[in-house]
Design an enzyme around this catalytic site. Sequence first.
Site, PDB file in Angstrom:
ATOM      1  N   ASP A 185     -14.492 -10.113   3.098  1.00 40.40           N
ATOM      2  CA  ASP A 185     -14.066  -9.229   2.094  1.00 40.40           C
ATOM      3  C   ASP A 185     -13.567  -7.992   2.599  1.00 40.40           C
ATOM      4  OD1 ASP A 185     -14.355  -7.036   0.426  1.00 40.40           O
ATOM      5  OD2 ASP A 185     -16.046  -8.077  -0.759  1.00 40.40           O
ATOM      6  N   HIS A 186     -12.185  -7.812   2.658  1.00 39.88           N
ATOM      7  CA  HIS A 186     -11.699  -6.772   3.470  1.00 39.88           C
ATOM      8  C   HIS A 186     -12.004  -5.452   3.065  1.00 39.88           C
ATOM      9  CE1 HIS A 186      -9.037  -6.229  -0.287  1.00 39.88           C
ATOM     10  NE2 HIS A 186      -8.619  -5.037   0.412  1.00 39.88           N
ATOM     11  N   HIS A 248     -15.870  -6.696  -3.875  1.00 39.54           N
ATOM     12  CA  HIS A 248     -15.689  -5.391  -3.337  1.00 39.54           C
ATOM     13  C   HIS A 248     -16.311  -4.362  -3.728  1.00 39.54           C
ATOM     14  CE1 HIS A 248     -12.206  -7.295  -1.867  1.00 39.54           C
ATOM     15  NE2 HIS A 248     -11.114  -7.050  -2.849  1.00 39.54           N
TER      16      HIS A 248
HETATM   17  C1  BG6 Z   1      -7.894  -7.769  -3.546  1.00 36.76           C
HETATM   18  C2  BG6 Z   1      -7.407  -8.104  -5.102  1.00 36.76           C
HETATM   19  O1  BG6 Z   1      -8.988  -8.533  -3.288  1.00 36.76           O
HETATM   20  O2  BG6 Z   1      -7.870  -6.227  -3.642  1.00 36.76           O
HETATM   21  C3  BG6 Z   1      -6.175  -7.403  -5.546  1.00 36.76           C
HETATM   22  O3  BG6 Z   1      -7.325  -9.535  -5.222  1.00 36.76           O
HETATM   23  C4  BG6 Z   1      -6.332  -5.974  -5.486  1.00 36.76           C
HETATM   24  O4  BG6 Z   1      -6.184  -7.750  -7.032  1.00 36.76           O
HETATM   25  C5  BG6 Z   1      -6.749  -5.532  -3.960  1.00 36.76           C
HETATM   26  O5  BG6 Z   1      -5.252  -5.326  -5.716  1.00 36.76           O
HETATM   27  C6  BG6 Z   1      -7.206  -4.148  -3.811  1.00 36.76           C
HETATM   28  O6  BG6 Z   1      -7.289  -3.952  -2.218  1.00 36.76           O
HETATM   29  P1  BG6 Z   1      -6.865  -2.598  -1.527  1.00 36.76           P
HETATM   30  O7  BG6 Z   1      -7.036  -2.716  -0.122  1.00 36.76           O
HETATM   31  O8  BG6 Z   1      -5.267  -2.473  -1.862  1.00 36.76           O
HETATM   32  O9  BG6 Z   1      -7.721  -1.566  -2.430  1.00 36.76           O
END
Ligand code: BG6
Length: 511
Positions: A185-186, A248
């Site tokens: 989960d980044h 997230h």
């Molecule tokens: C991803 C979603 O996991 O996270 C996307 O699939 C979303 O829809 C993105 O735009 C948002 O990531 P960040 O790091 O740009 O906030």
Amino acid sequence: MTNIKKIKPTIILIFGATGDLAKRKLFPAFYNLYLDGRMPEKFKIVALGRADNSDELFRDYVKTNLAEFSRNKITSDEAYQQFAANITYFQYNIDSEDSYSDLKLELDKTDVIFGERANRLFYLSIAPSFIATISNNINKFSLAANPDQDRIIVEKPFGYNKASAVALNELLAQTFQEKQIYRIDHYLGKETVQNILAFRFSNIMFEPLWNSKFIDSVQITVAEEVGVEDRGGFYEGTGALKDMIQNHLLQILTMVAMEAPSSLQADEIRNRKADVLKSIRRITPQEVDHYTVRGQYDAGSINGKSVQGYHTEKGVATDSVTETFVAIKFYLDNARWQDVPFYVRTGKRMQEKQSSIVIQFKEVPHSTFSSGNDALLPNRLIINIQPAMDIRLQFMTKKTGLSLSLKPAEMVFDYFSCSTKSPEAYETLLQDALLGDPTLFMRSDQVEEAWDVVTTIQEAWEADKVSNLHKYHAGSWGPEAADALLARQGHAWISNTYKEVKEKVADGNYI
Ligand code: BG6
């Protein structure tokens, strides 16, 4: 921390190496780790793809993408070639057993070159429907037979509901032990998200106040300016609940609400997070409308530019009922958080890109100043995750001057005042996976609990696709119903007024 240079040689296998994620995130992350001396002394990246490609052509393709997506740009061709020499392209057919036996030969050959059995890190950057085939073949051809050396990283979405997540966990368990599985989960790799634990548990002054006695409510917002871009097809079958809340936002919530872990051991931290997920009060089908709001953007304008509505985006059905905005009020049934509402919301095409956590404290029990003309604002701690990366503590103070009147003030810690070099989330996570540290990755029970939290909401929305799908204009803060969700308890979304606060600071009305 283990010195990454000293770990065994490592072979990184990227399934889906010509895809979007590899192009935008994975290769830039490996490149930046390499530049910073944070890759193993000996490593090889095996880029797997369907297309016919040579090593040279693929390395040129990576180079072009780095120019666009890497935080460190390529300074000389020579420097790039040193990195690129570690990349090999491997053409394969996902369904063909020959591909896997060829891959085995390739891996064995690389072990011989390295002079020892190398660690193997499998990165599945492919559509979920291919996971079973790849995992089963990794098993069949014994490609990841050493549980102490071999690992697999699986991207989200991890399943599409609880049953499918359980099935996916069972499937992976046929080939891998739990300690080998890294569910990514980044958001957990973001500097500001990791700092939540450091901030909470290394300072004495906040923890005593971090409970229902002193905290009135918590808000977690992940607002995006972008729409669905070219992912309409994917997003149609997903929606904001599954795309953002289940992973997230719930992960951020666990970090705000968890008890102090007794150590930094991966399982200790993950146990404390799983406890939070278990304690989230499940919303019953009858309560879904009361505790949740879903929305979908219409045409509007963002930063003065007109943008189209969701229905006319590429790959989206003109009568689609997929939600692009979700707000939910959660309660946690545990001793620390009883009766404190946790409001979470996320949406696409909102007014500002802004991810933040707002901890709103209770009012003072008796205010000496309450009879004056000055409205007392509650104390707030605002943790900005992105694009602002700061922590703001808001409190009341005396206005300078002869009379005793009050005004709100803010103390700000800004990350950029300490360092301008913040690694990308994927750099942190990939480095941890190379080192074999699963702390920032989700364990099977966490993923299943998180699905359990959203299940009734998901089912209620699927059963009644139309009612209570609120429209909002692109460039707004979401549907009015989301404001009403908070207003019932006298609350308001803080970031709705965030720009105003900044204006007040600029006007000198805010210290
Ligand atoms: C991803 C979603 O996991 O996270 C996307 O699939 C979303 O829809 C993105 O735009 C948002 O990531 P960040 O790091 O740009 O906030």
